[in-house]
Scaffold this active site. Structure first.
Site, PDB file in Angstrom:
ATOM      1  N   GLU A 142      10.835   1.882   8.704  1.00 46.84           N
ATOM      2  CA  GLU A 142      11.498   2.591   7.714  1.00 46.84           C
ATOM      3  C   GLU A 142      10.921   4.233   7.858  1.00 46.84           C
ATOM      4  O   GLU A 142      10.310   4.599   6.850  1.00 46.84           O
ATOM      5  CB  GLU A 142      11.206   2.117   6.410  1.00 46.84           C
ATOM      6  CG  GLU A 142      12.462   2.742   5.435  1.00 46.84           C
ATOM      7  CD  GLU A 142      12.160   2.451   3.967  1.00 46.84           C
ATOM      8  OE1 GLU A 142      13.057   2.169   3.143  1.00 46.84           O
ATOM      9  OE2 GLU A 142      10.789   2.331   3.656  1.00 46.84           O
ATOM     10  N   GLU A 149       8.850  -3.478  -4.179  1.00 46.53           N
ATOM     11  CA  GLU A 149       8.166  -2.489  -3.384  1.00 46.53           C
ATOM     12  C   GLU A 149       7.599  -1.483  -4.222  1.00 46.53           C
ATOM     13  O   GLU A 149       8.328  -0.799  -4.783  1.00 46.53           O
ATOM     14  CB  GLU A 149       9.021  -1.970  -2.139  1.00 46.53           C
ATOM     15  CG  GLU A 149       8.199  -0.955  -1.504  1.00 46.53           C
ATOM     16  CD  GLU A 149       9.375  -0.397  -0.514  1.00 46.53           C
ATOM     17  OE1 GLU A 149       8.867   0.198   0.477  1.00 46.53           O
ATOM     18  OE2 GLU A 149      10.515  -0.359  -0.958  1.00 46.53           O
ATOM     19  N   GLN A 165       6.710  -2.954   5.991  1.00 50.88           N
ATOM     20  CA  GLN A 165       7.364  -1.655   6.627  1.00 50.88           C
ATOM     21  C   GLN A 165       6.332  -0.814   7.021  1.00 50.88           C
ATOM     22  O   GLN A 165       5.257  -0.772   6.777  1.00 50.88           O
ATOM     23  CB  GLN A 165       8.309  -1.188   5.672  1.00 50.88           C
ATOM     24  CG  GLN A 165       9.433  -1.912   5.366  1.00 50.88           C
ATOM     25  CD  GLN A 165      10.293  -1.081   4.233  1.00 50.88           C
ATOM     26  OE1 GLN A 165       9.972  -0.507   3.166  1.00 50.88           O
ATOM     27  NE2 GLN A 165      11.944  -1.497   4.253  1.00 50.88           N
ATOM     28  N   ASP A 197       4.928  -1.851   2.016  1.00 49.47           N
ATOM     29  CA  ASP A 197       5.133  -0.697   3.104  1.00 49.47           C
ATOM     30  C   ASP A 197       3.877  -0.162   3.424  1.00 49.47           C
ATOM     31  O   ASP A 197       3.058   0.503   2.340  1.00 49.47           O
ATOM     32  CB  ASP A 197       6.448  -0.058   2.365  1.00 49.47           C
ATOM     33  CG  ASP A 197       6.614   1.272   3.434  1.00 49.47           C
ATOM     34  OD1 ASP A 197       5.918   1.808   3.918  1.00 49.47           O
ATOM     35  OD2 ASP A 197       7.845   1.672   3.019  1.00 49.47           O
TER      36      ASP A 197
END
Length: 257
Positions: free
Chosen positions: A239, A142, A203, A177
């Site tokens: 998240e 990530e 995310q 993300d």
């Protein structure tokens, strides 16, 4: 239909960690994910998950020594043994708790050391993917934005995707993300399309606040529609940092799912 996973390292923090699992289930989440579960024995975690009837979908490798500024070890050429021990620990938890995805944290690096760090990262991630594949797990990498995590080795999805493709292991994927990608690169729709074949997990959080995905500059209705159009079958990890009590901010779920 898209499925949501509550990140209980950020959400339901009004409660002790283990109680957040049941709280997420009561709020309508079929799954949870977290950062570092390692202070809890595997049987204790398994009992809490089974009792709540939810799945643990993702965990991180241990970050290293937080007191000295560590945030992962994959890019550190001098700590290969420690890195491997952390991956093996995560895999033990993943196998015991049926966790499909492990986020291997890249680590911090000085600009002058980036070439050495890249070589270490490539070798370490290839090894981690091979180890994960033995038990049917997926490793994800990530990028973290440089505003929140200055000095982190990877900050852009395009850069990470190129390294994943260079390594070429099917058990190594991209953690997309939306929060980090929007801050560093933007053009979220086109990047979802461009990297979709190697996305292992998604995310979400609002930008710039990192609160619930019902404010800020990202159109999450469009993001969700894009994921459905592309055929995304995995979980979407929530998240984000709630503005207040977690349950009071969950109205967005009905609007987006």
């Amino acid at each position: 239909m898209l499925h949501l996973s509550a990140n209980i390292s950020f959400m339901f923090m009004e409660r002790p960690f283990l109680e957040r699992i049941a709280a997420a289930a009561r709020a309508g989440f079929p799954a949870v994910e977290c950062h570092f579960p390692y202070e809890y024995p595997m049987p204790v975690l398994r009992q809490a998950l089974n009792k709540a009837g939810v799945r643990l979908t993702g965990i991180n490798t241990a970050p290293g020594d937080l007191a000295t500024g560590d945030w992962g070890l994959a890019c550190d050429p001098k700590r290969r043994a420690e890195f491997r021990a952390g991956v093996k620990q995560a895999l033990r938890y993943a196998r015991a708790l049926d966790v499909p995805t492990i986020h291997v944290m890249a680590g911090m690096v000085a600009e002058a050391d980036r070439k050495k760090a890249r070589r270490a990262y490539m070798a370490n991630m290839a090894w981690a993917a091979e180890e994960a594949a033995k038990s049917g797990r997926t490793i994800v990498s990530e990028p973290l934005n440089s505003r929140d995590r200055p000095g982190y080795f990877i900050s852009r999805s395009d850069e990470v995707a190129a390294m994943i493709r260079e390594i070429g292991h099917p058990a190594l994927k991209l953690m997309f993300d939306v929060y980090h990608v929007q801050i560093m690169e933007g053009d979220v729709t086109k990047r979802l399309e461009r990297h979709f074949d190697i996305i292992g997990h998604v995310q979400i959080a609002a930008v710039p606040s990192r609160h619930e995905p019902d404010e800020g500059e990202i159109n999450f209705e469009h993001v969700f529609d894009t994921l459905q159009r592309l055929g995304y079958k995995g979980y979407i990890g929530c998240e984000y940092k709630p503005r207040g009590k977690t349950e009071d901010g969950l109205g967005w779920m009905k609007a987006l799912t």
